[in-house]
Design a protein around this motif. Structure first.
Motif, PDB file in Angstrom:
ATOM      1  N   GLY A 260       0.809  -1.219   0.000  1.00 29.19           N
ATOM      2  CA  GLY A 260       0.000   0.000   0.000  1.00 29.19           C
ATOM      3  C   GLY A 260       0.836   1.258   0.000  1.00 29.19           C
ATOM      4  N   VAL A 261       1.821   1.309   0.873  1.00 27.76           N
ATOM      5  CA  VAL A 261       2.679   2.496   0.958  1.00 27.76           C
ATOM      6  C   VAL A 261       3.513   2.652  -0.308  1.00 27.76           C
ATOM      7  CG1 VAL A 261       4.633   3.514   2.209  1.00 27.76           C
ATOM      8  CG2 VAL A 261       2.748   2.460   3.477  1.00 27.76           C
ATOM      9  N   GLY A 262       4.032   1.522  -0.827  1.00 27.16           N
ATOM     10  CA  GLY A 262       4.848   1.587  -2.043  1.00 27.16           C
ATOM     11  C   GLY A 262       4.063   2.111  -3.228  1.00 27.16           C
ATOM     12  N   CYS A 263       2.839   1.641  -3.407  1.00 26.67           N
ATOM     13  CA  CYS A 263       2.008   2.121  -4.522  1.00 26.67           C
ATOM     14  C   CYS A 263       1.656   3.606  -4.354  1.00 26.67           C
ATOM     15  CB  CYS A 263       0.734   1.292  -4.617  1.00 26.67           C
ATOM     16  SG  CYS A 263       0.999  -0.398  -5.205  1.00 26.67           S
ATOM     17  N   PHE A 264       1.467   4.024  -3.106  1.00 28.87           N
ATOM     18  CA  PHE A 264       1.146   5.436  -2.870  1.00 28.87           C
ATOM     19  C   PHE A 264       2.316   6.337  -3.258  1.00 28.87           C
ATOM     20  CE2 PHE A 264       1.424   9.099   0.019  1.00 28.87           C
ATOM     21  CZ  PHE A 264       0.237   9.752  -0.303  1.00 28.87           C
ATOM     22  N   PHE A 265       3.511   6.003  -2.793  1.00 29.60           N
ATOM     23  CA  PHE A 265       4.664   6.867  -3.093  1.00 29.60           C
ATOM     24  C   PHE A 265       5.102   6.763  -4.549  1.00 29.60           C
ATOM     25  CE2 PHE A 265       5.323   6.755   1.591  1.00 29.60           C
ATOM     26  CZ  PHE A 265       5.424   8.130   1.806  1.00 29.60           C
ATOM     27  N   ALA A 266       4.902   5.599  -5.164  1.00 26.40           N
ATOM     28  CA  ALA A 266       5.277   5.436  -6.563  1.00 26.40           C
ATOM     29  C   ALA A 266       4.170   5.913  -7.504  1.00 26.40           C
ATOM     30  CB  ALA A 266       5.598   3.977  -6.854  1.00 26.40           C
ATOM     31  N   ASP A 267       3.039   6.317  -6.909  1.00 31.99           N
ATOM     32  CA  ASP A 267       1.878   6.750  -7.692  1.00 31.99           C
ATOM     33  C   ASP A 267       1.488   5.679  -8.702  1.00 31.99           C
ATOM     34  OD1 ASP A 267      -0.157   8.456  -8.352  1.00 31.99           O
ATOM     35  OD2 ASP A 267       0.992   9.578  -9.841  1.00 31.99           O
ATOM     36  N   TYR A 268       1.491   4.399  -8.215  1.00 34.73           N
ATOM     37  CA  TYR A 268       1.169   3.269  -9.099  1.00 34.73           C
ATOM     38  C   TYR A 268      -0.321   2.968  -8.980  1.00 34.73           C
ATOM     39  CZ  TYR A 268       1.621  -1.202 -11.491  1.00 34.73           C
ATOM     40  OH  TYR A 268       1.498  -2.236 -12.386  1.00 34.73           O
ATOM     41  N   PRO A 269      -1.064   2.862 -10.090  1.00 36.31           N
ATOM     42  CA  PRO A 269      -2.528   2.701 -10.057  1.00 36.31           C
ATOM     43  C   PRO A 269      -2.964   1.261  -9.798  1.00 36.31           C
ATOM     44  CG  PRO A 269      -1.803   2.778 -12.332  1.00 36.31           C
ATOM     45  CD  PRO A 269      -0.566   2.981 -11.488  1.00 36.31           C
ATOM     46  N   LEU A 270      -2.588   0.707  -8.655  1.00 38.68           N
ATOM     47  CA  LEU A 270      -2.989  -0.661  -8.327  1.00 38.68           C
ATOM     48  C   LEU A 270      -4.469  -0.676  -7.949  1.00 38.68           C
ATOM     49  CD1 LEU A 270      -1.929  -3.598  -7.885  1.00 38.68           C
ATOM     50  CD2 LEU A 270      -1.698  -3.001  -5.463  1.00 38.68           C
ATOM     51  N   SER A 271      -5.207  -1.615  -8.489  1.00 43.07           N
ATOM     52  CA  SER A 271      -6.638  -1.720  -8.210  1.00 43.07           C
ATOM     53  C   SER A 271      -6.880  -1.949  -6.720  1.00 43.07           C
ATOM     54  CB  SER A 271      -7.238  -2.893  -9.003  1.00 43.07           C
ATOM     55  OG  SER A 271      -8.522  -3.210  -8.524  1.00 43.07           O
ATOM     56  N   ARG A 272      -7.753  -1.117  -6.143  1.00 43.45           N
ATOM     57  CA  ARG A 272      -8.069  -1.271  -4.722  1.00 43.45           C
ATOM     58  C   ARG A 272      -8.806  -2.585  -4.452  1.00 43.45           C
ATOM     59  NH1 ARG A 272     -11.622   3.716  -3.671  1.00 43.45           N
ATOM     60  NH2 ARG A 272     -12.232   3.158  -5.794  1.00 43.45           N
ATOM     61  N   GLY A 273      -9.699  -2.952  -5.397  1.00 40.12           N
ATOM     62  CA  GLY A 273     -10.423  -4.210  -5.237  1.00 40.12           C
ATOM     63  C   GLY A 273      -9.490  -5.405  -5.261  1.00 40.12           C
ATOM     64  N   PHE A 274      -8.512  -5.384  -6.174  1.00 40.19           N
ATOM     65  CA  PHE A 274      -7.529  -6.464  -6.239  1.00 40.19           C
ATOM     66  C   PHE A 274      -6.707  -6.507  -4.953  1.00 40.19           C
ATOM     67  CE2 PHE A 274      -2.991  -7.229  -6.874  1.00 40.19           C
ATOM     68  CZ  PHE A 274      -3.012  -8.576  -7.211  1.00 40.19           C
ATOM     69  N   TYR A 275      -6.247  -5.360  -4.518  1.00 33.17           N
ATOM     70  CA  TYR A 275      -5.427  -5.269  -3.292  1.00 33.17           C
ATOM     71  C   TYR A 275      -6.185  -5.848  -2.095  1.00 33.17           C
ATOM     72  CZ  TYR A 275      -3.096  -2.988   0.683  1.00 33.17           C
ATOM     73  OH  TYR A 275      -2.469  -2.724   1.865  1.00 33.17           O
ATOM     74  N   PHE A 276      -7.442  -5.435  -1.947  1.00 27.95           N
ATOM     75  CA  PHE A 276      -8.238  -5.890  -0.812  1.00 27.95           C
ATOM     76  C   PHE A 276      -8.472  -7.406  -0.875  1.00 27.95           C
ATOM     77  CE2 PHE A 276     -12.511  -7.054   0.679  1.00 27.95           C
ATOM     78  CZ  PHE A 276     -12.384  -6.755   2.028  1.00 27.95           C
ATOM     79  N   LEU A 277      -8.879  -7.901  -2.051  1.00 28.04           N
ATOM     80  CA  LEU A 277      -9.191  -9.323  -2.179  1.00 28.04           C
ATOM     81  C   LEU A 277      -7.957 -10.207  -2.014  1.00 28.04           C
ATOM     82  CD1 LEU A 277     -11.740  -9.310  -5.146  1.00 28.04           C
ATOM     83  CD2 LEU A 277     -12.213  -9.825  -2.750  1.00 28.04           C
ATOM     84  N   ALA A 278      -6.818  -9.746  -2.536  1.00 27.76           N
ATOM     85  CA  ALA A 278      -5.601 -10.560  -2.455  1.00 27.76           C
ATOM     86  C   ALA A 278      -5.247 -10.894  -1.013  1.00 27.76           C
ATOM     87  CB  ALA A 278      -4.438  -9.839  -3.145  1.00 27.76           C
ATOM     88  N   PHE A 279      -5.272  -9.876  -0.146  1.00 27.80           N
ATOM     89  CA  PHE A 279      -4.883 -10.122   1.244  1.00 27.80           C
ATOM     90  C   PHE A 279      -6.047 -10.683   2.064  1.00 27.80           C
ATOM     91  CE2 PHE A 279      -1.610  -7.175  -0.180  1.00 27.80           C
ATOM     92  CZ  PHE A 279      -0.474  -7.807   0.293  1.00 27.80           C
ATOM     93  N   ALA A 280      -7.282 -10.329   1.702  1.00 26.14           N
ATOM     94  CA  ALA A 280      -8.439 -10.888   2.413  1.00 26.14           C
ATOM     95  C   ALA A 280      -8.566 -12.378   2.159  1.00 26.14           C
ATOM     96  CB  ALA A 280      -9.724 -10.171   1.982  1.00 26.14           C
ATOM     97  N   ILE A 281      -8.172 -12.833   0.978  1.00 27.18           N
ATOM     98  CA  ILE A 281      -8.183 -14.270   0.666  1.00 27.18           C
ATOM     99  C   ILE A 281      -6.904 -14.941   1.151  1.00 27.18           C
ATOM    100  CG2 ILE A 281      -8.176 -15.968  -1.217  1.00 27.18           C
ATOM    101  CD1 ILE A 281      -9.853 -13.982  -2.842  1.00 27.18           C
ATOM    102  N   GLY A 282      -5.774 -14.285   0.934  1.00 29.25           N
ATOM    103  CA  GLY A 282      -4.482 -14.905   1.201  1.00 29.25           C
ATOM    104  C   GLY A 282      -4.196 -15.169   2.666  1.00 29.25           C
ATOM    105  N   ILE A 283      -4.473 -14.204   3.545  1.00 28.77           N
ATOM    106  CA  ILE A 283      -4.113 -14.356   4.955  1.00 28.77           C
ATOM    107  C   ILE A 283      -4.875 -15.516   5.610  1.00 28.77           C
ATOM    108  CG2 ILE A 283      -4.119 -13.244   7.219  1.00 28.77           C
ATOM    109  CD1 ILE A 283      -3.524 -10.596   5.806  1.00 28.77           C
ATOM    110  N   PRO A 284      -6.217 -15.573   5.502  1.00 33.03           N
ATOM    111  CA  PRO A 284      -6.915 -16.740   6.093  1.00 33.03           C
ATOM    112  C   PRO A 284      -6.485 -18.062   5.474  1.00 33.03           C
ATOM    113  CG  PRO A 284      -8.472 -14.980   5.563  1.00 33.03           C
ATOM    114  CD  PRO A 284      -7.175 -14.609   4.924  1.00 33.03           C
ATOM    115  N   THR A 285      -6.189 -18.047   4.160  1.00 29.48           N
ATOM    116  CA  THR A 285      -5.777 -19.289   3.497  1.00 29.48           C
ATOM    117  C   THR A 285      -4.426 -19.760   4.011  1.00 29.48           C
ATOM    118  OG1 THR A 285      -6.972 -18.597   1.506  1.00 29.48           O
ATOM    119  CG2 THR A 285      -5.399 -20.388   1.264  1.00 29.48           C
ATOM    120  N   LEU A 286      -3.501 -18.831   4.196  1.00 30.77           N
ATOM    121  CA  LEU A 286      -2.188 -19.198   4.737  1.00 30.77           C
ATOM    122  C   LEU A 286      -2.320 -19.794   6.138  1.00 30.77           C
ATOM    123  CD1 LEU A 286      -0.012 -16.147   3.612  1.00 30.77           C
ATOM    124  CD2 LEU A 286       0.257 -18.511   2.846  1.00 30.77           C
TER     125      LEU A 286
END
Length: 466
Positions: free
Chosen positions: A91-117
């Motif tokens: 999150g911080v890296g995309c903010f400072f790099a002004d990289y247009p990462l999808s918020r929906g993708f970002y949220f789902l990736a970690f919302a799915i990944g953490i419980p799965t791990l």
């Protein structure tokens, strides 16, 4: 065991990659945080970096250290903390790099990944425990100490087989001349020859108990002797049945001091637990109301006897109360009890037997699923019991209590507890008491929630229910 970290890393990598791919699909399908940009374009670049960074943070967090596998919450905490750091860095890296990462993708990736791990690690742990119970993946353990301490530690390791420790022998003080301890642990040498005994026995773990070494200097020299051997050195203090939440180790001037917090029996009687009991019991009464009606009808139609069975039990601080249950036995069950005591050789504790002839036809299925205990929800609502706690004892049992056993009465008895999820009627009297005392001394709300979740598995599996 040495392949376990690599296996866990491979499984985690699969889960992380899977979470990233599912996040791409989920973002397109469900439109989480919709935006006109095509998520595939920026994820094709950011996805591999996220996977690499996520796995790197898990490595740095120590999620693959051999010592974290198999027991305790440390492993899961490292997975969670490492994943949260990865999420923050992305999150911080995309903010400072002004990289247009999808918020929906970002949220789902970690919302799915953490419980799965976390679920993956729990699956690995379950498989590891099962393998150890079958006699695989075991550590060869040598216990050094006085015979009494050796037997005490060996008893704990034998009881908790999922830990994976197999005791191969003991090392005792030189004045002890017997060939084995009272518990039958073979004595392989004396405390002056620990290093040579370790190498000869092929042990890969050495437990240092009370009476093993005369000074800290001997301990330091032993560590030096085993420095280049693949042998783990474990100091086992004379402390048992204390949860990790009550223990803090603080090195002071090179001296590791173990701080043990006071028992938590008082905490288990505070308003937070009581509020949880009131809300939980009221909700469960409403949810199970159809079962109440069905059970009552079957009992009444079977022999026209009373639906409920009231038995005097002892609650918190020795107060007696009528414990409610659906009647599962014939009406004159109490009158037949003496004959069954004589047949079974009953001496003390709660009397239970398989294929009890007093159990009625509707009583069998009620007992198998523990539905006969549902009326105790009203005991919980009235404040006589708790959803989780020690088993409510009979006055006859309490009259025979020793001083230590009486600590069970410091808290409200429970509809379920450690005894329920650890075998119920299959447990010996001493083991049931030990579990109850552990609960009283180490109470926590998280432990209550864990016991409630495990209760469903124990009940539906009908283990120890008769």
């Amino acid at each position: 065991m040495r392949f376990l970290p690599a296996s866990a890393f491979a499984l985690d990598l699969i889960f992380v990659v899977g979470a990233v791919l599912l996040a791409v699909v989920g973002r397109k399908t469900f439109g989480v945080f919709p935006s006109p940009a095509d998520v595939s374009e920026n994820v094709s670049t950011a996805g591999p970096l996220i996977v690499f960074g996520w796995m790197l943070t898990l490595v740095v967090a120590g999620a693959y250290n051999t010592s974290v596998f198999g027991a305790g919450t440390d492993e899961l905490k490292r997975i969670f903390n490492g994943s949260m750091v990865a999420a923050a860095l992305v999150g911080v890296g995309c903010f400072f790099a002004d990289y247009p990462l999808s918020r929906g993708f970002y949220f789902l990736a970690f919302a799915i990944g953490i419980p799965t791990l976390i679920a993956g690690r729990l699956a690995i742990r379950s498989a590891l425990h099962q393998a150890r119970r079958r006699g695989s993946l075991l550590h060869r353990v040598l216990i050094a100490g006085s015979p009494a301490h050796v037997d005490e530690i060996a008893a704990v390791l034998g009881r908790e087989r999922w830990l994976g420790y197999r005791v191969v022998g003991a090392v005792t003080p030189s004045h002890y001349l017997e060939e084995e301890t009272r518990a039958g642990i073979p004595v392989l040498g004396n405390s002056d020859d620990i290093t040579s005994v370790v190498l000869e026995s092929g042990a890969d773990v050495v437990f240092i108990a009370g009476g093993a070494l005369a000074s800290a200097t001997q301990m330091r020299r032993l560590a030096w002797d085993l420095e280049h051997e693949r042998v783990q050195l474990v100091v086992a203090p004379s402390v048992t049945d204390v949860s990790s939440e009550r223990i803090r180790v603080r090195p002071v001037g090179g001296l590791p001091l173990m701080h043990i917090d006071p028992p938590r029996a008082t905490d288990a009687s505070r308003w937070g637990k009581r509020l949880f009991d009131v809300v939980g019991s009221a909700g469960l009464i409403v949810a199970f109301s159809p079962l109440f009606v069905l059970a009552a009808l079957q009992i009444k139609l079977h022999d026209r006897g009373p639906v409920l069975f009231k038995q005097t039990r002892v609650g918190q601080d020795g107060r007696q109360f009528p414990c409610l249950k659906f009647r599962t036995m014939v009406v004159d069950a109490e009158q037949r009890l003496k004959d069954l005591h004589a047949q079974q050789g009953y001496e003390a504790g709660l009397f239970k037997m398989k294929d009890d002839p007093r159990v009625t036809k509707p009583g069998r299925w009620l007992r198998r699923l523990s539905l006969d205990e549902l009326p105790q929800l009203f005991n919980v609502l009235r404040g006589e019991m708790s959803l989780v706690g020690p088993r409510p004892p009979l006055p006859l049992e309490v009259a025979r209590y020793e001083r230590d056993t009486a600590r069970r009465l410091r808290v409200r008895p429970g509809m379920t507890g450690l005894w329920q999820v650890s075998g119920r009627s299959d447990l010996s009297w001493s083991e049931a008491v030990r579990l109850d005392l552990y609960y009283v001394d180490n109470w926590s709300m998280m432990q209550d929630l864990s016991i409630l979740l495990k209760t469903f598995s124990a009940v539906f599996g009908s283990r120890g229910a008769y």
